[in-house]
Design a protein around this motif. Structure first.
Motif, PDB file in Angstrom:
ATOM      1  N   ILE A   1      22.167  57.351  25.173  1.00  0.00           N
ATOM      2  CA  ILE A   1      23.359  57.108  26.020  1.00  0.00           C
ATOM      3  C   ILE A   1      24.612  57.286  25.158  1.00  0.00           C
ATOM      4  O   ILE A   1      25.594  57.904  25.569  1.00  0.00           O
ATOM      5  CB  ILE A   1      23.314  55.704  26.655  1.00  0.00           C
ATOM      6  CG1 ILE A   1      22.173  55.625  27.680  1.00  0.00           C
ATOM      7  CG2 ILE A   1      24.649  55.351  27.334  1.00  0.00           C
ATOM      8  CD1 ILE A   1      21.901  54.248  28.241  1.00  0.00           C
ATOM      9  N   LYS A   2      24.517  56.757  23.930  1.00  0.00           N
ATOM     10  CA  LYS A   2      25.662  56.872  23.015  1.00  0.00           C
ATOM     11  C   LYS A   2      25.966  58.339  22.716  1.00  0.00           C
ATOM     12  O   LYS A   2      27.123  58.763  22.685  1.00  0.00           O
ATOM     13  CB  LYS A   2      25.344  56.130  21.703  1.00  0.00           C
ATOM     14  CG  LYS A   2      26.327  55.016  21.418  1.00  0.00           C
ATOM     15  CD  LYS A   2      25.907  54.127  20.295  1.00  0.00           C
ATOM     16  CE  LYS A   2      26.194  54.671  18.929  1.00  0.00           C
ATOM     17  NZ  LYS A   2      25.758  53.742  17.869  1.00  0.00           N
TER      18      LYS A   2
ATOM     19  N   LEU B   1      18.394  64.357  33.163  1.00  0.00           N
ATOM     20  CA  LEU B   1      19.234  63.716  32.149  1.00  0.00           C
ATOM     21  C   LEU B   1      19.162  62.187  32.254  1.00  0.00           C
ATOM     22  O   LEU B   1      19.079  61.495  31.237  1.00  0.00           O
ATOM     23  CB  LEU B   1      20.679  64.200  32.310  1.00  0.00           C
ATOM     24  CG  LEU B   1      21.568  64.080  31.090  1.00  0.00           C
ATOM     25  CD1 LEU B   1      20.976  64.805  29.895  1.00  0.00           C
ATOM     26  CD2 LEU B   1      22.958  64.628  31.381  1.00  0.00           C
ATOM     27  N   SER B   2      19.169  61.670  33.474  1.00  0.00           N
ATOM     28  CA  SER B   2      19.130  60.210  33.587  1.00  0.00           C
ATOM     29  C   SER B   2      17.761  59.675  33.162  1.00  0.00           C
ATOM     30  O   SER B   2      17.672  58.599  32.575  1.00  0.00           O
ATOM     31  CB  SER B   2      19.551  59.719  34.970  1.00  0.00           C
ATOM     32  OG  SER B   2      18.665  60.199  35.921  1.00  0.00           O
TER      33      SER B   2
ATOM     34  N   ASN C   1      17.609  72.723  27.298  1.00  0.00           N
ATOM     35  CA  ASN C   1      18.074  73.572  28.406  1.00  0.00           C
ATOM     36  C   ASN C   1      17.736  72.997  29.774  1.00  0.00           C
ATOM     37  O   ASN C   1      18.367  73.330  30.767  1.00  0.00           O
ATOM     38  CB  ASN C   1      17.480  74.984  28.278  1.00  0.00           C
ATOM     39  CG  ASN C   1      18.202  75.769  27.195  1.00  0.00           C
ATOM     40  OD1 ASN C   1      19.379  75.486  26.889  1.00  0.00           O
ATOM     41  ND2 ASN C   1      17.511  76.705  26.588  1.00  0.00           N
ATOM     42  N   ASN C   2      16.726  72.095  29.812  1.00  0.00           N
ATOM     43  CA  ASN C   2      16.358  71.473  31.092  1.00  0.00           C
ATOM     44  C   ASN C   2      17.469  70.583  31.654  1.00  0.00           C
ATOM     45  O   ASN C   2      17.387  70.153  32.804  1.00  0.00           O
ATOM     46  CB  ASN C   2      15.107  70.597  30.925  1.00  0.00           C
ATOM     47  CG  ASN C   2      13.869  71.438  30.747  1.00  0.00           C
ATOM     48  OD1 ASN C   2      13.897  72.624  31.064  1.00  0.00           O
ATOM     49  ND2 ASN C   2      12.809  70.849  30.243  1.00  0.00           N
TER      50      ASN C   2
ATOM     51  N   PHE D   1      17.522  57.110  30.075  1.00  0.00           N
ATOM     52  CA  PHE D   1      17.223  55.815  30.698  1.00  0.00           C
ATOM     53  C   PHE D   1      16.804  54.764  29.662  1.00  0.00           C
ATOM     54  O   PHE D   1      15.817  54.933  28.944  1.00  0.00           O
ATOM     55  CB  PHE D   1      16.117  55.990  31.756  1.00  0.00           C
ATOM     56  CG  PHE D   1      15.852  54.731  32.539  1.00  0.00           C
ATOM     57  CD1 PHE D   1      16.773  54.262  33.469  1.00  0.00           C
ATOM     58  CD2 PHE D   1      14.704  53.989  32.320  1.00  0.00           C
ATOM     59  CE1 PHE D   1      16.542  53.092  34.180  1.00  0.00           C
ATOM     60  CE2 PHE D   1      14.457  52.813  33.026  1.00  0.00           C
ATOM     61  CZ  PHE D   1      15.383  52.371  33.954  1.00  0.00           C
ATOM     62  N   ASN D   2      17.596  53.724  29.589  1.00  0.00           N
ATOM     63  CA  ASN D   2      17.314  52.599  28.677  1.00  0.00           C
ATOM     64  C   ASN D   2      17.230  52.971  27.204  1.00  0.00           C
ATOM     65  O   ASN D   2      16.711  52.200  26.410  1.00  0.00           O
ATOM     66  CB  ASN D   2      16.031  51.870  29.081  1.00  0.00           C
ATOM     67  CG  ASN D   2      16.292  50.937  30.251  1.00  0.00           C
ATOM     68  OD1 ASN D   2      17.455  50.640  30.561  1.00  0.00           O
ATOM     69  ND2 ASN D   2      15.242  50.474  30.897  1.00  0.00           N
TER      70      ASN D   2
END
Ligand code: ATP
Length: 197
Positions: free
Chosen positions: A79-80, A68-69, A55-56, A73-74
């Motif tokens: 990311i997929k 989210l980033s 929820n964050n 991140f890495n």
């Protein structure tokens, strides 16, 4: 109506070329902008993102971009996962937008046309090609970031040359060739193709 993709590497000049097509009266769908809007407004997509990332991922209904980033991140798998939620929604959004257009052809400008498989829904794909050093210089100046930061972004995408090889038409955006005559010539060609069937 023909559906035309417009892609290229980071800082190659996709948006710049897309704006020239717009000046010629061709409607352009900007996938990056659209995906950001969908992540903030599409309830179904928002629920999927919350389910996958917690929820964050949203703060007062707005996408918590920083959270989210940091989470993705890495992390290739994360990311997929995020892309597997956002890309289909964006592709569907583009198709829906295209149905409402009446121009002889329309353009979808997207960095990840081949990576997301959206080329399957397009009649042609145009690639914008620019020397990598120049792309880096332009992206650094536009976003006020370092060479390392641009290169890190580039590493996350299919390499620009492989992308260009998959395209039907190529526009060269270097410091020798002018963009406007190239776009005009391609516009004539696409109008001709659209008139045939
Ligand atoms: P990204 O994928 O990173 O969003 P892009 O491929 O859409 O990039 P643009 O934003 O169109 O690239 O171009 C990058 C920067 O370079 C912009 O600031 C743009 O104004 C500038 N630029 C692009 N092409 C030219 C050109 N032919 N002459 C001068 N400046 C240019």
């Amino acid at each position: 109506m023909k559906r035309v993709g417009l892609t290229g590497g980071i800082g190659s000049g996709k948006s710049t070329v897309a704006h020239i097509f717009e000046v010629l009266g061709i409607p352009v769908f900007y996938a990056d902008e659209a995906s950001k809007k969908l992540m903030n407004e599409d309830e179904e997509l928002k629920n999927k993102i919350k389910k996958a990332f917690g929820n964050n991922a949203y703060l007062n209904g707005e996408l918590n971009r920083k959270y989210l980033s940091d989470v993705v991140f890495n992390d290739h798998e994360k990311i997929k996962l995020l892309n597997s939620l956002v890309h289909p929604a964006t592709i569907e959004g583009a198709l829906h937008w295209m149905q409402g257009q009446t121009a002889p052809y329309v353009i979808k400008e997207a960095a990840l046309i081949f990576e997301s498989g959206s080329n399957k829904d397009l009649d042609y794909v145009i690639g914008v090609k620019s020397p990598v050093e120049l792309s880096i210089k332009r992206a650094m100046a536009r976003d006020n970031i370092t060479e390392e930061q641009v290169k890190a972004r580039m590493d996350k995408q299919m390499d620009a040359e492989s992308k260009i090889r998959l395209c039907d038409y190529v526009i060269v955006n270097d410091e020798q060739q002018m963009l406007i005559p190239q776009v005009l010539a391609l516009h004539e060609k696409l109008l001709e193709l659209a008139a045939k069937n």
